[in-house]
Design an enzyme around this catalytic site. Structure first.
Site, mmCIF file in Angstrom:
data_model
loop_
_atom_site.group_PDB
_atom_site.id
_atom_site.type_symbol
_atom_site.label_atom_id
_atom_site.label_comp_id
_atom_site.label_asym_id
_atom_site.label_seq_id
_atom_site.Cartn_x
_atom_site.Cartn_y
_atom_site.Cartn_z
ATOM 1 C CG ASP A 539 -1.758 0.926 1.313
ATOM 2 O OD1 ASP A 539 -2.024 1.604 0.418
ATOM 3 O OD2 ASP A 539 -2.439 1.369 2.695
ATOM 4 C CD GLU A 542 -0.294 5.489 -3.405
ATOM 5 O OE1 GLU A 542 0.123 5.794 -2.290
ATOM 6 O OE2 GLU A 542 -0.912 4.803 -3.850
ATOM 7 C CG ASP A 615 -8.075 4.753 1.015
ATOM 8 O OD1 ASP A 615 -7.947 3.323 0.912
ATOM 9 O OD2 ASP A 615 -7.181 5.370 1.689
#
Ligand code: NOJ
Length: 978
Positions: A539, A542, A615
Site C-alpha cells: 500500500d 505512490e 480508498d
C-alpha cells in the site's frame, strides 16, 4: 496527531454525522493551472487555436535519414525553427506485429532526458519487422505493410508529422495540430535563438496574428512570452527547486476517425472517456497521470489516483487503435471530440523523451495482443487468490483472526484469505510483529492454513527511521534509500512517523530485499515470523508521504543514477511489487505463484499481481464508479482488479452492503475492506435475510471459480481482460460503445449487470445481438435483436442480473466448501446454454493452482462442444476434447503446449473428478433418449419450461442429465436423441 490520521478522523466525523455527504477535498492536489508545465502546454494549445496559420516549428532534415540495414527502422535529425542550434534525433521503428514506435530525444544537449520508462514497462526489446521497406522521398518517408499491405505509416518532414493509415484512412496522427514541443535544456538567461531579423518577410501572412507575433518576438508565438515556472515553482507551502529547469514535452495525438477513447487509468470516470476541452467539456481540467494518494476522491473526476497507465484505446465501428506513451513523469491529457466521430488528445508531460508506441489494431483483441507483446500479460494468479478475501483495518490480534475464521466456518461462508493491515506491526515497522497482540504469528498463520487458507500481510514502503528496525538499518547501510535534493537520505512523514523510502531503482536493493522474505534464519535479517502462506499487500507506494507536496515525495528528490523523482514518479511504485514478486517466488524450494496486491501501478504492473481502486467511499456513486474503474484498469492490462467491498470509508446500510457484495463477486479481485473507524461488517454479522443473501453471493462466487480461472488463463496468454466491456465483445455495435455498467466474464458467455443504485427492483440490460440470453437462475429466455435491444429483468435485493449467452457451456462446482483448495476433487456441473442454432461451446482450464508446474504441462484444458452433427440431424452431441492436443501451437505462460512433458501428474491427480450434472437449456422438445456415445443410456429429467421456443420469450426448457458417468479430464461424448 499524524497529519493523515487527522484527516482520516475528520473524514470519519463526516461519515458518522453526514453519512451520505462526504467532505470532498481537492485543494491538496494541483489543477493544471497550478502546474507550470501543464499551464504552458495548455497555453501552447490555446495559441495554436487562435492562429489560423499555426505551424509546428519542428521539421525533419531529409538529408539525415538513415534507414537501418533491417529496413524496419530509420533515424533522422529534427530541428526546431525556433532553436536552430538545438538538435533532436527521431527514430521510427516498425515491430514484427505492426506496432510503430516513435522516439525523439534531444541530441548533445546540456543534460540527458530520462529515457528508461519503456525499459521498466517492456518485457523485452521488441523484434522489428522483416516485412518493411521505407520509401524516402523529398517530403516524407513511407512504409506500407501488414498481411494485407493495407497499413501505412507516413512521416512528413515539414513540419514533422507521423500518420498511421489503414486502407487509406487516417487512424492515428502525431503532431497534426502542431503541439509537439520538447523543451530543450537551457541555462538561466538563455533566450530564443532566432532574432526577428532572421525571419524572412516573404511568405508572411500579415493578417495572421501568429505570424505577426512571430516576426516581432520569434519565441513568443510558440512558447509564450514569459518564462512561466521554468526555474522554480511553488505549490501551497512547498517549493520545487527545479535544478534542471524546464524540460516538458507536449504532443498532440489525434484519432480522426475514432469517436470513443478508453483507458489512461486510473481515474474515477466513465469508461468512454468524457471530454476536457472543446465546446462543452465534461471536465475543465485535463486527465492527470501522477500516482497520488487522493483522500476521499471524487466519484467523477479527471484527477490523478494511485496508479498511471499511459495507454489509450481509440475505437470506432470500423477499427480500434491504441497508443502507449512510455513516459514516467507527471502527464496531463486533454481530450476533445471535434466531431462525434473523431477525437483529439493533447499529452503534456513534465520530463522524459518522446517514446510513443502506436498499436494498429484493428480489433480490440489485436490491441490486447499488441500491448501484451510489449508489456507482458497479466500473471496467472494462484487459484485461491480468486476466492473471497476478508480484510479490515485492522484485525487486532491473532485471536481476532482465529475468531473471525471460526465465525465464517460456523456460518458456512466460504473464505480463502484473511488480511492484516498496518496495526499488526510494532510501531509500524513492517515485518516486525506487535507481540502484545500477535504473540504467535506463525501459529496463527498455520491455523489459517489448516483449512487451506492464506494470510496477506501489509508491507508499506516507508521505513521507520530508527536503528532498532533492522530493515531501515540495513537499507541505510547499503545506501539504497532515496536521497533528497542535497543528496542526504530523504526523510518524510508517514504512518511510522519519520521515515525513509527504499530506492528500488538501485539494483543493490534487489538482492537484499529478496532475501528478507526467506522464512528461515540466515546471516542477514530475514522474516522468520512468516510462512510460505504469508502473502503481501503493498500500500502507500505512490509513494504516499503525509508531509510532502501533494502527499508524495518532492520532485527534486534523487534516485539511483541521479534521476530526479519527477522523472520516475509514476514508475517508482511499480518496482516494489516487482521485486517482492521475485522474492516470493524465490523463498520456496518449490516456487509458488506469488500474490501481491499493489495500490500504485504503471504499464507492465500486470505481470506482478493484483491492484485495487483504493480508498473508495461508502456511497452508491462510488460503487458504480468502482465498476467503471475496474473495467478501465482491465483494458490497460490490470485485469486482476477490484474495489473495496462495502466502501473503505463509512458504514454501509444493509441494502448497500448486499449490493456491494454482488458487485464484488463479479469483479476479478473480491475483497471486503473498511477503515479502522468503521463498524465491523463481516458478512456473518448481518441478520437474516441479509446474512443469507451474503452467504448465497459468496457461494455463487465459489461455484464460479472454474469460470474465473479459465478466464484468467486466457488473459495470461492473450492479454484480453477478464472483464470484457461491450465494445470489446461487440466492436461494431455503436450502441454499446459507452456501456460501462454491464460486462462479460472472460469468454464464458456470462453477462452481468450488478445493481449499483438504491431501492431498485428491476434492471435494464442491453443485448447487442439477435441471440437468446438465459437468466442464469430462472432460465428465462430473453431474445436480443440484430440492432440491439434493452430488456428488463427482475433485480430485487436477493437477485443479481446475470445472463448466460446462448451458445455457451459454463462449468461450475456446486459443492459447498470452506475454502477453494478444498474444492480440488469436487465434481463439475456443465450448463449448456443452447443458441439459436442449437449449439454451444465452452472451455475449462485447471492446474494445481499454486505452483508453476503448469509451465511443464501439468494442466487440464478442455473444450466442450454441443452441436448437431448436421443441420437436419435429430441428435445433439455434447463432447469434451483435450485442447492441449488440439492447439499445440498455443502457449501457457510462454511455454508452447507442444513442448510440454508427456507425464501429467496433475491430470492423474484429478482422474477421479466427475461431471456430476449436465443441464441443457433451450431444447425445443423432450428428448427420446440420452446416452454416452458408444455406451450406456443415461437417466434424465426434462422440464419443458413455459412457451420459450423459437423466437418466443419465457422460461426455457431444461434437460438435467444427472451423473452421466464421465470424467472432467477425459474425452467423452453424450448423444441426445431429439
Ligand atoms: C490506505 C489504504 O488505501 C487502506 O486500504 C489501508 O487500510 C490504510 N492505508 C491503512 O493501511
Amino acid at each position: 496527531m499524524r497529519p493523515s490520521s487527522l484527516t482520516y478522523h475528520v473524514a470519519l466525523l463526516a461519515v458518522l454525522f453526514f453519512p451520505t455527504v462526504f467532505a470532498l477535498k481537492t485543494a491538496d492536489w494541483k489543477t493544471c493551472s497550478q502546474a507550470g508545465f501543464c499551464r504552458r502546454g495548455r497555453a501552447l494549445s490555446a495559441r495554436a487555436k487562435e492562429h489560423r496559420s499555426w505551424k509546428s516549428p519542428y521539421s525533419v532534415d531529409a538529408s539525415s535519414i538513415a534507414v537501418a540495414s533491417d529496413q524496419a527502422s530509420f533515424t533522422a535529425a529534427v530541428t526546431s525553427s525556433l532553436y536552430p542550434k538545438i538538435n533532436f534525433g527521431l527514430e521510427l521503428r516498425i515491430h514484427k506485429d505492426g506496432v510503430v514506435r516513435v522516439r525523439m530525444d534531444e541530441v548533445g544537449g546540456l543534460r540527458k532526458r530520462y529515457d528508461e520508462a519503456a525499459s521498466w514497462a517492456l518485457i523485452e526489446a521488441p523484434e522489428t519487422s522483416h516485412d518493411i521497406k521505407w520509401t524516402v522521398g523529398k517530403k516524407d518517408a513511407r512504409a506500407l505493410y501488414g498481411p494485407k499491405k493495407d497499413i501505412e505509416v507516413v512521416v512528413s518532414f515539414e513540419p514533422l508529422k507521423v500518420v498511421l493509415l489503414r486502407k487509406g484512412r487516417e487512424q492515428v496522427v502525431l503532431n497534426g495540430r502542431g503541439l509537439l514541443h520538447m523543451e530543450h535544456f537551457k541555462k538561466k538567461g538563455d533566450s530564443v535563438e532566432v532574432k526577428p531579423e532572421d525571419i524572412p518577410e516573404e511568405g508572411l501572412d500579415i493578417e495572421d496574428e501568429a505570424q505577426k507575433v512571430m516576426k516581432l518576438s520569434p519565441g513568443a508565438w510558440f512558447e509564450g512570452d514569459s518564462e512561466d515556472a521554468w526555474w522554480e515553482e511553488s505549490f501551497s507551502s512547498w517549493t520545487d527547486t527545479k535544478p534542471k529547469g524546464p524540460e516538458s514535452l507536449s504532443l498532440d495525438i489525434s484519432f480522426p476517425n475514432h469517436g470513443h477513447v478508453y483507458g489512461i487509468p486510473q481515474h474515477a470516470t466513465r469508461l468512454d472517456l468524457p471530454t476536457t476541452t472543446g465546446d462543452t467539456p465534461t471536465y475543465t481540467d485535463p486527465y492527470r497521470l501522477y500516482n497520488a494518494d487522493v483522500f476521499e476522491y471524487h466519484a467523477s473526476s479527471p484527477m490523478s489516483l494511485y496508479g498511471s497507465i499511459p495507454v489509450m484505446h481509440a475505437h470506432s465501428s470500423d477499427s480500434t487503435v491504441a497508443i502507449f506513451n512510455a513516459v514516467g513523469s507527471e502527464t496531463w491529457i486533454d481530450l476533445a471530440h471535434p466531431s462525434p466521430k473523431s477525437t483529439e488528445t493533447h499529452w503534456i508531460s513534465e520530463s522524459g523523451i518522446l517514446d510513443v508506441f502506436i498499436l494498429p489494431g484493428p480489433t480490440p483483441e489485436d490491441i490486447f495482443g499488441q500491448y501484451a507483446r510489449l508489456t507482458g500479460t497479466p500473471a496467472l494468479p494462484a487459484h485461491w487468490a480468486l476466492g473471497y478475501h476478508q480484510c479490515r483495518w485492522n484485525y487486532i490480534s491473532s485471536d481476532d483472526i482465529r475468531g473471525v475464521q471460526k465465525r465464517f466456518d460456523e456460518e458456512d461462508m466460504p473464505v480463502d484469505v484473511f488480511w492484516l493491515d498496518i496495526e499488526y506491526s510494532e510501531d509500524h515497522k513492517y515485518f516486525i510483529w506487535d507481540k502484545k497482540n500477535f504473540p504467535d504469528p506463525v501459529e496463527m498463520t498455520k491455523d489459517v492454513e489448516a483449512f487451506g487458507r492464506k494470510m496477506v500481510v501489509i508491507i508499506d514502503p516507508h521505513l521507520k527511521r530508527t536503528s532498532d528496525y533492522p530493515v531501515f538499518k540495513a537499507a541505510s547501510e547499503l545506501g539504497v534509500l532515496v536521497k533528497n535534493k542535497d543528496n542526504n537520505e530523504y526523510e518524510g512523514w508517514c504512518w511510522s512517523g519519520s521515515s525513509s523510502w527504499i530506492d528500488f531503482f538501485n539494483p543493490a536493493s534487489w538482492d537484499w530485499w529478496m532475501k528478507i522474505f526467506r522464512t528461515k534464519k540466515a546471516k542477514e535479517w530475514t522474516w522468520t515470523e512468516s510462512t510460505e502462506s504469508t502473502y503481501i499487500w503493498h500500500d502507500m507506494n505512490e509513494p504516499s508521504v503525509f508531509n510532502g507536496p501533494e502527499i508524495t515525495m518532492p520532485k527534486d528528490n534523487i534516485h539511483y543514477g541521479g534521476w530526479e523523482h519527477r522523472d520516475v514518479h509514476n514508475i517508482n511504485g511499480m518496482l516494489f511489487p516487482n521485486i517482492t514478486h521475485q522474492a516470493l517466488i524465490a523463498r520456496s524450494a518449490t516456487p509458488k505463484r506469488p500474490f501481491i496486491l499493489t495500490r500504485a501501478f504503471y504499464a507492465g504492473s500486470q505481470r506482478f499481481g493484483a491492484m485495487w481502486t483504493g480508498d473508495n467511499l461508502g456511497t452508491w456513486e462510488h460503487m458504480a464508479a468502482g465498476v467503471q474503474m475496474v473495467l478501465a484498469n482491465g483494458i490497460a492490462g490490470m485485469t486482476f482488479c477490484g474495489s473495496d467491498v462495502g466502501g473503505f470509508f463509512g458504514n454501509p446500510e444493509r441494502e448497500m452492503l448486499v449490493r456491494w457484495y454482488q458487485v464484488g463477486a463479479f469483479q476479478p479481485f473480491f475483497r471486503a475492506h473498511g477503515h479502522i473507524d468503521t463498524k465491523r461488517r463481516e458478512p456473518y454479522l448481518m441478520e437474516d435475510p441479509y446474512k443469507s443473501m451474503l452467504r448465497d453471493i459468496l457461494r455463487l462466487r465459489y461455484s464460479m471459480l472454474p469460470i474465473w480461472y479459465t478466464a484468467f488463463r486466457e488473459a495470461s496468454v492473450t492479454g484480453i481482460p477478464v472483464l470484457r466491456p461491450h465494445y470489446v465483445v461487440f466492436p461494431h455495435d455503436e450502441a454499446g460503445f459507452s456501456i460501462d455498467d454491464q460486462w462479460f466474464i472472460g469468454g464464458s458467455g456470462l453477462l452481468v449487470k450488478p445493481v449499483t443504485e438504491k431501492g431498485v427492483t428491476e434492471a435494464s440490460i442491453y443485448l447487442a445481438e439477435d441471440q437468446v440470453y438465459y437468466d442464469y437462475f430462472t432460465h428465462y429466455a430473453h431474445r436480443g435483436a440484430a440492432k440491439g435491444k434493452h430488456i428488463t429483468v427482475s433485480a430485487a435485493l436477493h437477485e443479481i442480473p446475470l445472463l448466460a449467452r446462448g451458445g455457451s457451456i459454463i462449468p461450475t462446482r456446486e459443492r459447498r466448501r470452506r475454502s477453494s483448495p478444498l474444492m480440488k476433487l469436487d465434481p463439475f456441473t456443465l450448463r449448456v446454454a443452447l443458441d439459436n442454432r442449437v449449439s454451444a461451446r465452452g472451455e475449462l482450464y485447471l492446474d494445481d493452482g499454486e505452483t508453476f508446474s503448469h509451465r511443464d504441462g501439468q494442466i487440464v484444458w478442455r473444450e466442450f462442444v454441443a452441436e448437431k452433427p448436421d443441420k437436419k440431424a435429430k441428435t445433439l452431441r455434447i463432447s469434451s476434447r483435450d485442447l492441449v492436443k488440439e492447439k499445440p501451437g498455443e502457449a501457457i505462460d510462454g511455454v508452447a503446449l507442444k513442448n510440454f512433458s508427456p507425464s501429467n501428474n496433475f491430470a492423474k491427480s484429478i482422474e477421479s473428478v466427475r461431471v456430476e450434472k449436465i443441464a441443457v437449456i433451450g431444447l425445443s422438445s423432450k428428448p427420446k433418449s440420452v446416452k454416452v456415445e458408444g455406451g450406456q443410456a443415461l437417466e434424465f429429467v426434462y422440464d419443458g419450461g413455459v412457451a420459450a421456443g423459437g423466437k418466443k420469450e419465457g422460461v426455457a426448457s431444461v434437460l438435467i442429465i444427472k451423473d452421466p458417468g464421465v470424467a472432467i479430464s477425459e474425452d467423452w461424448a453424450i448423444v441426445i436423441d431429439i
